[in-house]
Write a protein that holds these residues in place. Structure first.
Motif, PDB file in Angstrom:
ATOM      1  N   MET A   1       0.837  -1.170  -0.117  1.00 30.82           N
ATOM      2  CA  MET A   1      -0.049   0.089  -0.103  1.00 30.82           C
ATOM      3  C   MET A   1       0.929   0.933   0.066  1.00 30.82           C
ATOM      4  O   MET A   1       1.842   1.359   0.746  1.00 30.82           O
ATOM      5  N   SER A   2       0.441   2.136  -0.811  1.00 34.59           N
ATOM      6  CA  SER A   2       1.587   3.336  -1.167  1.00 34.59           C
ATOM      7  C   SER A   2       0.824   4.483  -0.645  1.00 34.59           C
ATOM      8  O   SER A   2      -0.269   4.675  -0.654  1.00 34.59           O
ATOM      9  N   PHE A   3       1.438   5.392  -0.031  1.00 30.85           N
ATOM     10  CA  PHE A   3       1.152   6.581   0.500  1.00 30.85           C
ATOM     11  C   PHE A   3       1.524   7.705  -0.388  1.00 30.85           C
ATOM     12  O   PHE A   3       1.385   8.896  -0.048  1.00 30.85           O
ATOM     13  N   SER A   4       2.231   7.687  -1.288  1.00 27.18           N
ATOM     14  CA  SER A   4       2.924   8.605  -2.304  1.00 27.18           C
ATOM     15  C   SER A   4       1.899   9.727  -2.631  1.00 27.18           C
ATOM     16  O   SER A   4       2.309  10.631  -3.023  1.00 27.18           O
TER      17      SER A   4
ATOM     18  N   LEU B   1      -4.649   2.495   9.983  1.00 25.87           N
ATOM     19  CA  LEU B   1      -5.920   1.839  10.563  1.00 25.87           C
ATOM     20  C   LEU B   1      -7.322   2.243   9.608  1.00 25.87           C
ATOM     21  O   LEU B   1      -8.097   1.636   9.422  1.00 25.87           O
ATOM     22  N   GLY B   2      -7.203   3.729   9.535  1.00 29.67           N
ATOM     23  CA  GLY B   2      -8.336   4.049   8.699  1.00 29.67           C
ATOM     24  C   GLY B   2      -8.513   3.630   7.282  1.00 29.67           C
ATOM     25  O   GLY B   2      -9.790   3.459   6.940  1.00 29.67           O
ATOM     26  N   LEU B   3      -7.185   3.370   6.617  1.00 33.50           N
ATOM     27  CA  LEU B   3      -7.341   2.714   5.422  1.00 33.50           C
ATOM     28  C   LEU B   3      -7.949   1.284   5.356  1.00 33.50           C
ATOM     29  O   LEU B   3      -8.481   0.726   4.210  1.00 33.50           O
ATOM     30  N   MET B   4      -7.898   0.421   6.632  1.00 31.42           N
ATOM     31  CA  MET B   4      -8.655  -0.666   6.515  1.00 31.42           C
ATOM     32  C   MET B   4     -10.090  -0.937   6.526  1.00 31.42           C
ATOM     33  O   MET B   4     -10.603  -1.932   6.344  1.00 31.42           O
ATOM     34  N   ALA B   5     -10.702   0.195   6.727  1.00 29.30           N
ATOM     35  CA  ALA B   5     -12.134  -0.050   6.644  1.00 29.30           C
ATOM     36  C   ALA B   5     -12.576   1.365   6.627  1.00 29.30           C
ATOM     37  O   ALA B   5     -12.048   2.453   6.531  1.00 29.30           O
ATOM     38  N   CYS B   6     -14.156   1.241   5.989  1.00 24.83           N
ATOM     39  CA  CYS B   6     -14.742   2.528   6.075  1.00 24.83           C
ATOM     40  C   CYS B   6     -15.008   3.123   7.312  1.00 24.83           C
ATOM     41  O   CYS B   6     -16.102   2.897   7.742  1.00 24.83           O
ATOM     42  N   GLN B   7     -14.145   3.788   7.862  1.00 26.91           N
ATOM     43  CA  GLN B   7     -14.270   4.540   9.050  1.00 26.91           C
ATOM     44  C   GLN B   7     -13.430   6.033   9.107  1.00 26.91           C
ATOM     45  O   GLN B   7     -12.846   5.978   8.248  1.00 26.91           O
ATOM     46  N   PRO B   8     -13.599   6.538  10.194  1.00 23.89           N
ATOM     47  CA  PRO B   8     -13.139   7.877  10.062  1.00 23.89           C
ATOM     48  C   PRO B   8     -11.577   7.702  10.423  1.00 23.89           C
ATOM     49  O   PRO B   8     -11.173   6.770  11.000  1.00 23.89           O
ATOM     50  N   VAL B   9     -10.839   8.606   9.967  1.00 24.68           N
ATOM     51  CA  VAL B   9      -9.417   8.740   9.992  1.00 24.68           C
ATOM     52  C   VAL B   9      -9.040  10.053  11.089  1.00 24.68           C
ATOM     53  O   VAL B   9      -9.677  11.200  10.653  1.00 24.68           O
ATOM     54  N   THR B  10      -8.505   9.896  12.112  1.00 21.36           N
ATOM     55  CA  THR B  10      -8.087  11.178  12.920  1.00 21.36           C
ATOM     56  C   THR B  10      -6.855  11.688  12.462  1.00 21.36           C
ATOM     57  O   THR B  10      -5.814  11.096  12.024  1.00 21.36           O
TER      58      THR B  10
ATOM     59  N   VAL C   1     -21.473   7.816  -1.791  1.00 23.01           N
ATOM     60  CA  VAL C   1     -20.041   7.887  -2.490  1.00 23.01           C
ATOM     61  C   VAL C   1     -19.544   6.676  -3.200  1.00 23.01           C
ATOM     62  O   VAL C   1     -19.686   5.481  -2.379  1.00 23.01           O
ATOM     63  N   LEU C   2     -19.378   6.716  -4.336  1.00 19.12           N
ATOM     64  CA  LEU C   2     -18.883   5.469  -5.234  1.00 19.12           C
ATOM     65  C   LEU C   2     -17.225   5.605  -5.356  1.00 19.12           C
ATOM     66  O   LEU C   2     -16.645   6.715  -5.656  1.00 19.12           O
ATOM     67  N   ASN C   3     -16.456   4.734  -4.959  1.00 17.34           N
ATOM     68  CA  ASN C   3     -15.042   4.598  -5.214  1.00 17.34           C
ATOM     69  C   ASN C   3     -15.076   3.672  -6.459  1.00 17.34           C
ATOM     70  O   ASN C   3     -15.105   2.545  -6.259  1.00 17.34           O
ATOM     71  N   THR C   4     -14.606   4.128  -7.596  1.00 15.20           N
ATOM     72  CA  THR C   4     -14.620   3.237  -8.789  1.00 15.20           C
ATOM     73  C   THR C   4     -13.041   2.854  -9.094  1.00 15.20           C
ATOM     74  O   THR C   4     -12.751   2.028  -9.905  1.00 15.20           O
ATOM     75  N   ALA C   5     -12.223   3.302  -8.162  1.00 12.78           N
ATOM     76  CA  ALA C   5     -10.578   2.888  -8.189  1.00 12.78           C
ATOM     77  C   ALA C   5     -10.587   1.345  -7.673  1.00 12.78           C
ATOM     78  O   ALA C   5     -11.234   0.929  -7.198  1.00 12.78           O
ATOM     79  N   SER C   6      -9.398   0.646  -8.282  1.00 11.88           N
ATOM     80  CA  SER C   6      -8.881  -0.487  -7.898  1.00 11.88           C
ATOM     81  C   SER C   6      -8.192  -0.824  -6.468  1.00 11.88           C
ATOM     82  O   SER C   6      -7.799  -1.755  -5.937  1.00 11.88           O
ATOM     83  N   SER C   7      -8.004   0.397  -5.724  1.00 14.39           N
ATOM     84  CA  SER C   7      -7.359   0.352  -4.238  1.00 14.39           C
ATOM     85  C   SER C   7      -8.312   1.394  -3.513  1.00 14.39           C
ATOM     86  O   SER C   7      -9.064   2.252  -3.947  1.00 14.39           O
ATOM     87  N   PRO C   8      -8.029   1.236  -2.194  1.00 10.23           N
ATOM     88  CA  PRO C   8      -8.887   1.910  -1.306  1.00 10.23           C
ATOM     89  C   PRO C   8      -8.800   3.616  -1.291  1.00 10.23           C
ATOM     90  O   PRO C   8      -7.647   3.901  -1.619  1.00 10.23           O
TER      91      PRO C   8
ATOM     92  N   SER D   1     -15.687  18.879   8.747  1.00  6.19           N
ATOM     93  CA  SER D   1     -15.535  17.879   8.287  1.00  6.19           C
ATOM     94  C   SER D   1     -15.159  16.472   8.927  1.00  6.19           C
ATOM     95  O   SER D   1     -15.112  16.547   9.970  1.00  6.19           O
ATOM     96  N   PHE D   2     -15.461  15.403   8.064  1.00  7.26           N
ATOM     97  CA  PHE D   2     -14.978  14.061   8.521  1.00  7.26           C
ATOM     98  C   PHE D   2     -13.969  13.313   7.848  1.00  7.26           C
ATOM     99  O   PHE D   2     -14.031  13.650   6.413  1.00  7.26           O
ATOM    100  N   TYR D   3     -13.210  12.173   7.989  1.00  7.25           N
ATOM    101  CA  TYR D   3     -12.280  11.636   7.090  1.00  7.25           C
ATOM    102  C   TYR D   3     -12.948  10.270   7.192  1.00  7.25           C
ATOM    103  O   TYR D   3     -13.349   9.714   8.222  1.00  7.25           O
ATOM    104  N   THR D   4     -12.552   9.628   5.898  1.00  7.76           N
ATOM    105  CA  THR D   4     -13.110   8.363   5.877  1.00  7.76           C
ATOM    106  C   THR D   4     -12.451   7.738   4.843  1.00  7.76           C
ATOM    107  O   THR D   4     -11.773   8.210   4.075  1.00  7.76           O
ATOM    108  N   THR D   5     -12.359   6.247   4.778  1.00 10.23           N
ATOM    109  CA  THR D   5     -11.635   5.425   3.744  1.00 10.23           C
ATOM    110  C   THR D   5     -12.691   4.627   2.984  1.00 10.23           C
ATOM    111  O   THR D   5     -13.378   3.894   3.883  1.00 10.23           O
ATOM    112  N   LEU D   6     -12.675   4.586   1.905  1.00 12.13           N
ATOM    113  CA  LEU D   6     -13.803   3.725   1.084  1.00 12.13           C
ATOM    114  C   LEU D   6     -12.945   2.420   0.335  1.00 12.13           C
ATOM    115  O   LEU D   6     -12.125   2.982  -0.617  1.00 12.13           O
TER     116      LEU D   6
END
Length: 635
Positions: free
Chosen positions: A1-4, A22-31, A458-465, A476-481
């Motif tokens: 998994m890249s953060f670049s 941890l936030g990237l592992m599920a659809c949940q808020p990121v601090t 919200v739809l994520n059409t990409a092949s990665s989170p 605002s809130f942060y989330t990972t899809l």
């Protein structure tokens, strides 16, 4: 998994990176740290998360809540929701109760299993469907080919002496009635595949055109159908003039109708017939694919037909969804509906189907002005039927296995439920704009419900989170899809540090437009032909009401009230009350029939009780039968 691809942020050693990971592992808020380097700690508005993933590991899964906090200005991909920018009012999502679907539900399920399925389809804990499309007679998905007035070949029935909906009483009406018991707000749309054969050039349900001399009797055929269904407890909200008027299938009912022919039928026959019968059923044109969007333009350019047309409808089998906006931009006062698209076993990849249906229908159709998103068959069996001609490998929203009664939820069910569980009838589409994201990877549509709550799909059409933030009013809130996934985010309020703005009061002594209500029960808005245009309130029944939250009476020197009303039936009574629908009576007016639903008259009423300052006013329809455009207190 890249953060670049992520922006540089300040993190305490390991802590911030771990929170993001941890936030990237599920659809949940990121601090995420604020601009000053410290994490947000102020109270936050909770955000519900409903998730369906392309890999099917989560299907309508309730995820950990996200929380709003003050936005720190970070340049993440951002979906900004602006509820002050409102577009069309929604009716909801649903599917078609074809003859085949109703037969399966009524005859291949036990009473308990049938009730369970209908609750799952029409209850808000299930798919939350608010719309059903009903074929007027047979489509390809029927056990037989039939109309409501079939006579032997070579015979005619110009008085409709043989008209009957008895066929539908066996299983279509019972299923529709039970669905409406589960969801009393369920709206029914009806579409004919063909006029009775004796009315047509082919003397058959197959192919051909409606003979011009039969336009009047076909309009009466519509009237008889609408009245019969209403008597059975299944009110028809709109009818479309013809399903797929540019299709003439050779093995199931169909009928060719050109735009000029449809305009003449609506203008000279169907519209006048429904008005004279006192029916509020709306008329919708086209009901075919996106790729021929010039047909609805031609239809709406006919002034006589346009007067009786509520709008036009589209299917998905040709062209692109943005064609709907071509029609809206030319005729912005007319409604748009999306009324048919079928899944099929030609496309069996769940993730691809989830993305396509969400992108083009659940998000694309409303973003291009559709009030409804209706799919094709509500239910089919394991052999893609029953059907008599037409599609041999279509897929229903659910599959009912005839041998066992087992019910499978298909991808279409999950797509519809992402909307149906969160968005209520009468919601308005509101602005949701995406910034700083790769083109097309994040797609969204947002709604404000009648109770003020918000829903963002919200739809994520990409092949990665993808990690992104949702922003509203400075919070605002942060989330990972996850990849190839859709989430619905729901919340109330305006964010943790953004109190709801106070709307300016309405001046009691200037016209208060009916569509400026702050709350509603039961009514619908429609385009108005009254002076000044805009929208009026119609389709009223006894007990329906509008609430106007802040009406300024000043020092209270009012003497009476003017009402702008219309009625194509016998008229009705409209009352104004303070504080509640049964609060102190301000004024009451009883209007006669005015000769048409857009034939407007100003009626006066005396003031029964004085009022001062800013008050909440309810407009209550005691017996329906009225369209309502505005009211104004007189000094």
């Amino acid at each position: 998994m890249s953060f670049s691809g992520l922006p540089r942020l300040r993190f305490a050693p390991t802590t911030g990176l771990m929170a993001l990971t941890l936030g990237l592992m599920a659809c949940q808020p990121v601090t995420v740290p604020g601009s000053g380097g410290g994490e947000h700690t102020q109270p936050a508005s909770a955000v519900g998360v409903l998730l369906t993933t392309g890999d099917q590991s989560r299907l309508l899964s309730t995820e950990s809540s996200a929380h709003f906090s003050r936005d720190g200005g970070e340049t993440y991909p951002t979906v900004t929701v602006d509820t002050t920018r409102t577009d069309q009012q929604m009716d909801g999502v649903g599917a078609a109760l074809t003859d085949a679907s109703a037969w399966l539900i009524q005859n291949k399920l036990s009473a308990d299993a049938r009730t369970s399925l209908l609750r799952d389809l029409f209850g808000t804990a299930g798919a939350g469907l608010d719309g059903l499309r009903l074929p007027m007679g047979a489509s390809d998905f029927a056990l037989t080919h039939y109309s409501y007035d079939d006579v032997p070949a070579g015979q005619t029935d110009p008085t409709l002496a043989h008209f009957s909906v008895e066929h539908d009483r066996a299983y279509i009406l019972p299923v529709a009635q039970q669905a409406r018991q589960i969801n009393p707000g369920l709206k029914f749309m009806a579409s004919p595949w063909s006029a009775p054969g004796w009315m047509k050039t082919t003397d058959s349900l197959i192919k051909g055109k409606l003979k011009p001399e039969n336009y009047p009797v076909y309009a009466q055929y519509f009237r008889r159908f609408i009245e019969a269904y209403a008597q059975a407890g299944v009110p028809i909200d709109p009818v479309t003039v013809q399903n797929e008027p540019h299709a003439e299938p050779d093995n199931y009912p169909g009928m060719r109708v050109e735009a000029g022919e449809a305009a003449a039928f609506i203008r000279d026959h169907l519209g006048p017939t429904l008005r004279q019968a006192g029916l509020n059923t709306k008329i919708i044109g086209w009901d075919h694919n996106w790729d021929e969007w010039t047909y609805p333009l031609e239809l709406l350019q006919d002034a006589g037909a346009s007067r009786d047309l509520d709008g036009t409808a589209f299917h998905c089998y040709g062209g692109d969804v943005d064609a709907q906006s071509q029609v809206h931009d030319t005729f912005p006062g007319k409604n748009l509906y999306f009324t048919e698209c079928s899944g099929g076993y030609w496309a069996d990849n769940f993730a691809d189907n989830l993305k396509w249906n969400t992108q083009n229908l659940l998000i694309g159709a409303p973003r291009n002005w559709a009030k409804t998103v209706l799919l094709w068959n509500l239910a089919l069996d394991g052999n893609h039927g029953p059907h008599t001609g037409g599609c041999g490998d279509c897929r229903g929203v659910v599959t009912i296995h005839q041998d066992t009664g087992k019910v499978d939820r298909n991808v279409e069910y999950y797509v519809l439920a992402q909307y149906g569980r969160a968005v209520r009838p009468g919601a308005y589409r509101v602005s949701s704009a995406t910034y700083n994201a790769d083109a097309g990877t994040l797609q969204s549509v947002a709604f404000r419900n009648p109770d003020g709550s918000k829903a963002l799909i919200v739809l994520n059409t990409a092949s990665s989170p993808l990690t992104f933030k949702v922003k509203e009013n400075g919070s605002s809130f942060y989330t990972t899809l996850p990849a190839a996934s859709v989430a619905t985010y729901t919340w109330t309020g305006m964010g943790s540090d953004a109190p709801a703005p106070t709307a300016p009061p309405l001046d009691a002594y200037t016209r208060i437009e009916a569509e400026n209500y702050s709350a509603v029960q039961g009514i619908q808005t429609e385009s108005s032909s009254d002076e000044g245009g805009g929208r009026d309130v119609g389709h009223t029944d006894g007990g329906d009401y509008l609430a106007f939250q802040r009406v300024d009476f000043g020092t209270g020197k009012g003497k009476g009230v003017d009402f702008r009303l219309a009625s194509g039936a016998q008229g009705g009574t409209l009352e104004l009350h303070l504080d509640a629908p049964d609060g102190p009576l301000l004024a009451s007016v009883t209007a006669p029939g005015t000769g048409g639903w857009q034939t407007w008259k100003t009626l006066r009423a005396d003031l029964q009780e004085a009022s001062t300052g800013i008050q909440k006013v309810y407009a209550v329809f005691r017996d329906g039968g009225l369209n309502f455009n505005w009211f104004q207190f007189r000094r």
